[in-house]
Design a protein around this motif. Structure first.
Motif, mmCIF file in Angstrom:
data_model
loop_
_atom_site.group_PDB
_atom_site.id
_atom_site.type_symbol
_atom_site.label_atom_id
_atom_site.label_comp_id
_atom_site.label_asym_id
_atom_site.label_seq_id
_atom_site.Cartn_x
_atom_site.Cartn_y
_atom_site.Cartn_z
ATOM 1 N N LYS A 387 0.750 -1.314 0.070
ATOM 2 C CA LYS A 387 -0.098 -0.056 0.012
ATOM 3 C C LYS A 387 0.843 1.375 0.084
ATOM 4 N N ALA A 388 1.906 1.262 0.687
ATOM 5 C CA ALA A 388 2.799 2.227 0.808
ATOM 6 C C ALA A 388 3.359 2.534 -0.558
ATOM 7 N N LEU A 389 3.873 1.861 -1.124
ATOM 8 C CA LEU A 389 4.419 1.808 -2.571
ATOM 9 C C LEU A 389 3.292 2.093 -3.688
ATOM 10 N N GLU A 390 2.176 1.907 -3.358
ATOM 11 C CA GLU A 390 1.255 2.641 -4.112
ATOM 12 C C GLU A 390 1.111 4.181 -3.903
ATOM 13 N N LEU A 391 1.116 4.315 -2.527
ATOM 14 C CA LEU A 391 1.133 5.963 -2.401
ATOM 15 C C LEU A 391 2.354 6.773 -2.735
ATOM 16 N N VAL A 392 3.253 5.876 -2.683
ATOM 17 C CA VAL A 392 4.657 6.537 -3.590
ATOM 18 C C VAL A 392 4.466 6.816 -4.944
ATOM 19 N N LYS A 393 3.824 5.792 -5.602
ATOM 20 C CA LYS A 393 3.764 5.861 -7.129
ATOM 21 C C LYS A 393 2.802 7.165 -7.265
ATOM 22 N N ASN A 394 1.873 7.296 -6.772
ATOM 23 C CA ASN A 394 0.766 8.456 -6.836
ATOM 24 C C ASN A 394 1.344 9.837 -6.758
ATOM 25 N N VAL A 395 1.946 9.862 -5.467
ATOM 26 C CA VAL A 395 2.544 11.021 -5.235
ATOM 27 C C VAL A 395 3.742 11.445 -5.924
ATOM 28 N N ARG A 396 4.560 10.627 -6.589
ATOM 29 C CA ARG A 396 5.673 10.892 -7.608
ATOM 30 C C ARG A 396 5.161 11.272 -8.730
ATOM 31 N N LEU A 397 3.895 10.572 -9.149
ATOM 32 C CA LEU A 397 3.411 10.968 -10.476
ATOM 33 C C LEU A 397 2.872 12.448 -10.523
ATOM 34 N N ALA A 398 2.292 12.723 -9.184
ATOM 35 C CA ALA A 398 1.644 14.152 -9.019
ATOM 36 C C ALA A 398 2.836 15.053 -8.905
ATOM 37 N N LEU A 399 4.068 15.005 -8.365
ATOM 38 C CA LEU A 399 5.194 15.684 -8.522
ATOM 39 C C LEU A 399 5.639 15.969 -10.171
ATOM 40 N N ARG A 400 5.758 14.664 -10.760
ATOM 41 C CA ARG A 400 6.012 14.799 -12.270
ATOM 42 C C ARG A 400 5.205 15.475 -12.945
ATOM 43 N N ASP A 401 3.854 15.356 -12.609
ATOM 44 C CA ASP A 401 2.707 16.478 -13.445
ATOM 45 C C ASP A 401 2.999 17.732 -13.016
#
Length: 689
Positions: A387-401
Motif C-alpha cells: 500500500k505504501a508503494l502505491e502511495l509513493v507511485k501516485n505522489v511521485r506522479l503528482a510531482l512529475r505532473d
C-alpha cells in the motif's frame, strides 16, 4: 605546554569508568492505545474555527487532554508511535532473554543477552581493558602531547566519543561513486554554538549550570574537587573558543560552503599542530586520498588551540567527553547527573526514563538492524509495504505532473528535474540486505562493554568503506525508527517500518487520511530532492548545477519569501524561528503537502469516490485534518527553545500553519474567506511546487 598540577588524576578516572554499570529501578510501562484508522474527530476543538487557527481546530481537544509524561520533553504523534514500537521491541527482547531462546551467536541470542546485560543492574562491568584509555590520556601530557593527542582523539572517535571535531566516511559530493574521509566542526558539550554566546539571562544561567555539571561528572570520575572545578572552567574556555570558530547554522547547511577537498599534506599545512598522520594511522587508514574539510577556518582555529592550550586541559576535555558519552550506560550517579543537565536543564523533562526504555533505545542505536530484523518479523506486514508503494507511485506522479506544468521553470530545467525524479530510488520498511553483526561480541554480564564493542564494530564498518564500491543497499535508520529521509548522494527516499502506522498510515484508513499523513511525508522527502540544498545534486547524486540561471534566480526568490515568512513566526516571546536554518524542511513541507494533495486527487479519480464523506468531512477536509493530527504535539518550553535553536525543522504547530496559509486548496476545502486569520494576504502567498 604547561604541565598538569595534578598529573595523575586522569589515570584515576578511566579505570573507575571501566568498572561501572547502571543501577536503576525497573518501571513497568503504562498501557498504550492504538490510533483509530484515519481522522479522529475526538481530537477536534469545535470552539475554534478551521479558518482562524487550523492547528487548534484539528488537535485542540487532544492537546487539552494529553499531558506530557514526566519522562518526556514533548508528547505527540511521533512519540506515541515510538512508545508503541518500544512495547513491541520490549516483548521481543524479553522473549529473547531466555538463554534457551536461540543458539549462541544468532541475532536473537545476541539481542536477548544484550538486553539482559542492560536490565541486570547489579552487573559489574568488565568493559574493554584493551581500550587502554587511561594510558592514552596520560600520554597526552608528555613532551609529545600533540602527537599523542591525535592518536587519543582517534581512539575516542572509534569508541563513540567525537572529541575535537566530527569524522566520517561519506560519499564525495561531486563524485558520488566513491567514499572519502570527511572532517567537520564539532566537539562541543552544549547543543549548538549559539549556546556559548547568547546573552539572555536563561542562556547565561545554562552556561553556569553546564560548567557545574562538568565539574560534578569529573568528580564522579575520581578527579579531586578543586581540580575538577578548575578543569571544568578550562573546558568551558576551550569549548567557547572552538564554538567561536565554528560556522553559524545557516552556513553549515550550505553544501557550497562545506565542500573543500584537500590532500593529507594540505590538511597538515592547514592545521599543522595536529599530527594528522597519527590520527589516521590510529584508525587503521593507510591511504586517506582526498579529504573533505567541512569548515577550514574551524580546523585552523583548532590547530592553534592544540598548540596554545595546556595538555592537561586537553586531557581533562577528553575525559569529560568520554564520561559524557558513556554516562547514560554507566548507571548510578553518572546517569543521574547526565539526566540532571541534559534532561532537566536543557529539555525540561521532570523524570528520567525507565531503565527498560533506555536500554531498548541503546540497543536500537548500536545494533539497530539486528533488533530491526526481529521487529519486522513481528510488526510489519507485506500488505503495508504494498500500500505504501502505491502511495509513493501516485505522489511521485503528482510531482512529475506538477514539474511539467510549472509556470516559473523553463523546459531545460524541467527536463533535468524529471530525469532526477524518475531516477529516485525508493526504500520501504527494511533493508533488502541486513547488516552482519558476527563481529560484535555480546556478553550477558557486561552492558557497558557491549555498548563499546558494538560501537567499535559499527565504526570499523564505516572505515572499511574506503576504497570500496558504494553500498546502495545501506540504510541510515533502523526499521523501528519513526522517521523518514532523503539521501542526496544516493538520490533515494527511505521510509522505515516504524513510521508506517497510524496516524500517518493505516491499510484500513481512507485514502484522504493516508495521503494527508504518510502521503505528505512521501511528498516531503521527494521534495527534499529539490529543496534549496537538494536541488544542487543531480540524478546520480553528484553536486552539479543543472539549473538555468533564470530558473535558479526565480527559485531563490521563492525560497527567500518562504524564509521571510518563517522568520516572522515567534513560538516563544522574543525567540523567532530561523527561516534560513529551517528553509530546506519548510520548502519540503510546502511541496510535500501540495503534491500529496494532488496524489490524493489521482487516488480519488481511480477509486471514483470524489463525494465520499466520513464523520461529516469531505475527502479534502480529511486530508488537511489528518495532516494536522499527524503533527499533534505538546512540548515543554525548555525543549521548544532548544529545538528552535538547534533543529532544522520548524516547531510542529508552524509546520501546519505555515504551509496552509499559502494553499488555495485549503481555503477552498474549508470555505475560508479573505480576512480569515489562517489566510495570508493575496500578494504574500508563496508556491514553489
Amino acid at each position: 605546554m604547561k604541565t598538569n598540577p595534578h598529573p595523575h588524576f586522569i589515570l584515576r578516572t578511566l579505570p573507575l569508568l571501566l568498572a561501572l554499570t547502571g543501577s536503576a529501578s525497573y518501571a513497568a510501562p503504562s498501557n498504550l492505545t492504538t490510533d483509530k484508522p484515519g481522522v479522529d474527530t475526538a481530537y477536534l476543538d469545535p470552539r475554534v474555527g478551521a479558518c482562524d487557527d487550523f492547528y487548534r481546530y484539528a488537535v485542540g481537544r487532544w492537546q487539552d487532554t494529553n499531558e506530557i509524561p514526566k519522562d518526556k520533553a514533548r508528547w505527540g504523534a511521533f512519540d506515541q508511535i515510538e512508545a508503541r514500537n518500544r512495547e513491541v521491541m520490549k516483548a521481543i527482547l524479553e522473549s529473547a532473554m531466555s538463554p534457551t531462546s536461540a543458539k549462541a551467536g544468532t541475532v536473537k541470542r545476541k539481542m536477548g543477552d544484550f538486553y539482559a546485560s542492560g536490565m541486570n543492574v547489579k552487573n559489574g562491568s568488565k568493559a574493554a581493558p584493551e581500550d587502554n584509555l587511561a594510558i592514552a590520556f596520560a600520554a597526552m601530557q608528555d613532551e609529545k602531547a600533540n602527537k599523542n593527542m591525535a592518536a587519543t582523539f582517534a581512539l575516542l572517535h572509534a569508541q563513540g566519543t567525537p572529541v575535537g571535531f566530527n569524522f566520517g566516511i561519506r560519499q564525495d559530493q561531486k563524485n558520488s561513486s566513491r567514499y572519502i574521509v570527511q572532517l567537520s566542526q564539532g566537539g562541543l558539550g552544549l547543543p549548538e554554538r549559539e549556546y556559548y554566546f547568547s546573552k539572555d539571562e536563561r542562556s547565561q544561567k545554562q552556561r553556569d549550570q553546564y560548567v557545574a555539571h562538568v565539574a560534578k561528572v569529573l568528580a564522579l570520575g575520581g578527579v579531586p574537587t578543586n581540580a575538577a572545578t578548575k578543569a571544568a572552567s578550562d573546558i568551558m574556555t576551550l569549548e567557547t573558543a572552538m564554538a567561536e570558530a565554528a560556522m553559524i547554522r545557516t552556513d553549515a547547511r550550505d553544501p557550497d560552503k562545506t565542500y573543500n577537498l584537500m590532500t593529507l599534506a594540505q590538511l597538515q599545512t592547514l592545521a599543522p599542530n595536529i599530527e594528522w598522520t597519527d590520527f589516521f594511522a590510529a584508525l587503521g587508514i593507510k591511504e586517506t586520498g582526498d579529504i573533505n574539510i567541512g569548515q577550514p577556518k574551524f580546523f585552523q582555529a583548532l590547530s592553534k588551540l592544540a598548540k596554545e592550550t595546556p595538555a592537561d586541559t586537553w586531557a581533562a576535555y577528553s575525559t569529560w567527553h568520554t564520561l559524557r558519552t558513556l554516562s547514560p550506560q554507566m548507571g548510578g550517579e553518572f546517569e543521574k547527573e547526565n539526566f540532571a543537565f541534559y534532561g532537566k536543564v536543557l529539555t525540561g523533562s521532570e523524570e528520567m526514563e525507565s531503565r527498560e526504555k533506555r536500554v531498548i533505545a541503546t540497543i536500537d542505536r548500536t545494533m539497530g538492524e539486528a533488533l530491526g530484523q526481529l521487529y519486522v518479523e513481528r510488526a510489519f506486514k507485506s500488505a503495508a509495504k504494498d500500500k505504501a508503494l502505491e502511495l509513493v507511485k501516485n505522489v511521485r506522479l503528482a510531482l512529475r505532473d506538477r514539474i511539467q506544468t510549472l509556470d516559473w521553470m523553463g523546459d531545460e530545467t524541467k527536463q533535468q528535474a524529471i530525469i532526477k525524479l524518475d531516477a529516485m530510488n525508493v526504500k520501504i520498511g527494511y533493508p533488502d540486505v541486513w547488516k552482519n553483526y558476527d563481529a560484535v561480541v555480546i556478553k550477558r554480564d557486561d552492558y557497558l562493554g557491549n555498548v563499546l564493542r558494538a560501537t567499535r564494530v559499527e565504526f570499523q564498518r564505516q572505515i572499511d568503506r574506503l576504497g570500496k564500491p558504494i553500498d546502495r543497499s545501506a540504510w541510515s535508520m533502523s526499521p523501528p525508527t519513526v522517521n523518514a529521509y532523503y539521501n542526496a548522494s544516493i538520490n533515494e527516499i527511505v521510509f522505515p517500518a516504524g513510521i508506517l502506522q497510524s496516524p500517518f498510515f493505516d491499510v484500513n484508513a481512507d485514502d484522504a487520511s493516508n495521503y494527508g499523513g504518510i502521503g505528505m511525508v512521501i511528498g516531503h522527502e521527494l521534495t527534499h530532492g529539490f529543496d534549496d540544498r537538494g536541488r544542487k545534486f543531480d540524478a546520480i547524486g553528484n553536486r552539479r548545477d543543472w539549473w538555468t540561471a533564470d530558473d535558479a534566480a526565480r527559485y531563490t526568490a521563492k525560497a527567500d519569501a518562504i524564509a521571510k515568512q518563517y522568520d516572522a513566526f515567534a513560538p516563544l516571546p522574543q525567540l523567532n524561528i530561523n527561516g534560513r536554518a529551517t528553509l530546506g524542511e519548510n520548502i519540503a513541507d510546502f511541496g510535500g503537502l501540495t503534491i500529496a494533495y494532488l496524489g490524493l486527487q489521482k487516488a480519488i479519480a481511480a477509486n471514483n469516490n470524489a463525494d465520499a464523506k466520513i464523520h461529516g468531512l469531505t475527502n479534502q477536509q480529511r486530508f488537511f485534518v489528518n495532516y494536522a493530527q499527524s503533527w499533534r504535539q505538546n512540548i515543554r518550553e525548555a525543549e521548544l527553545r532548544r529545538r528552535i535553536l538547534t533543529d532544522s525543522h520548524s516547531p510542529a504547530r508552524f509546520r501546519v500553519l505555515g504551509p496552509l496559509g499559502n494553499l488555495p486548496e485549503f481555503q477552498q476545502a474549508f470555505g475560508c474567506k479573505a480576512g480569515d486569520k489562517m489566510l495570508r494576504a493575496a500578494g504574500d502567498t508563496v508556491r514553489v511546487w
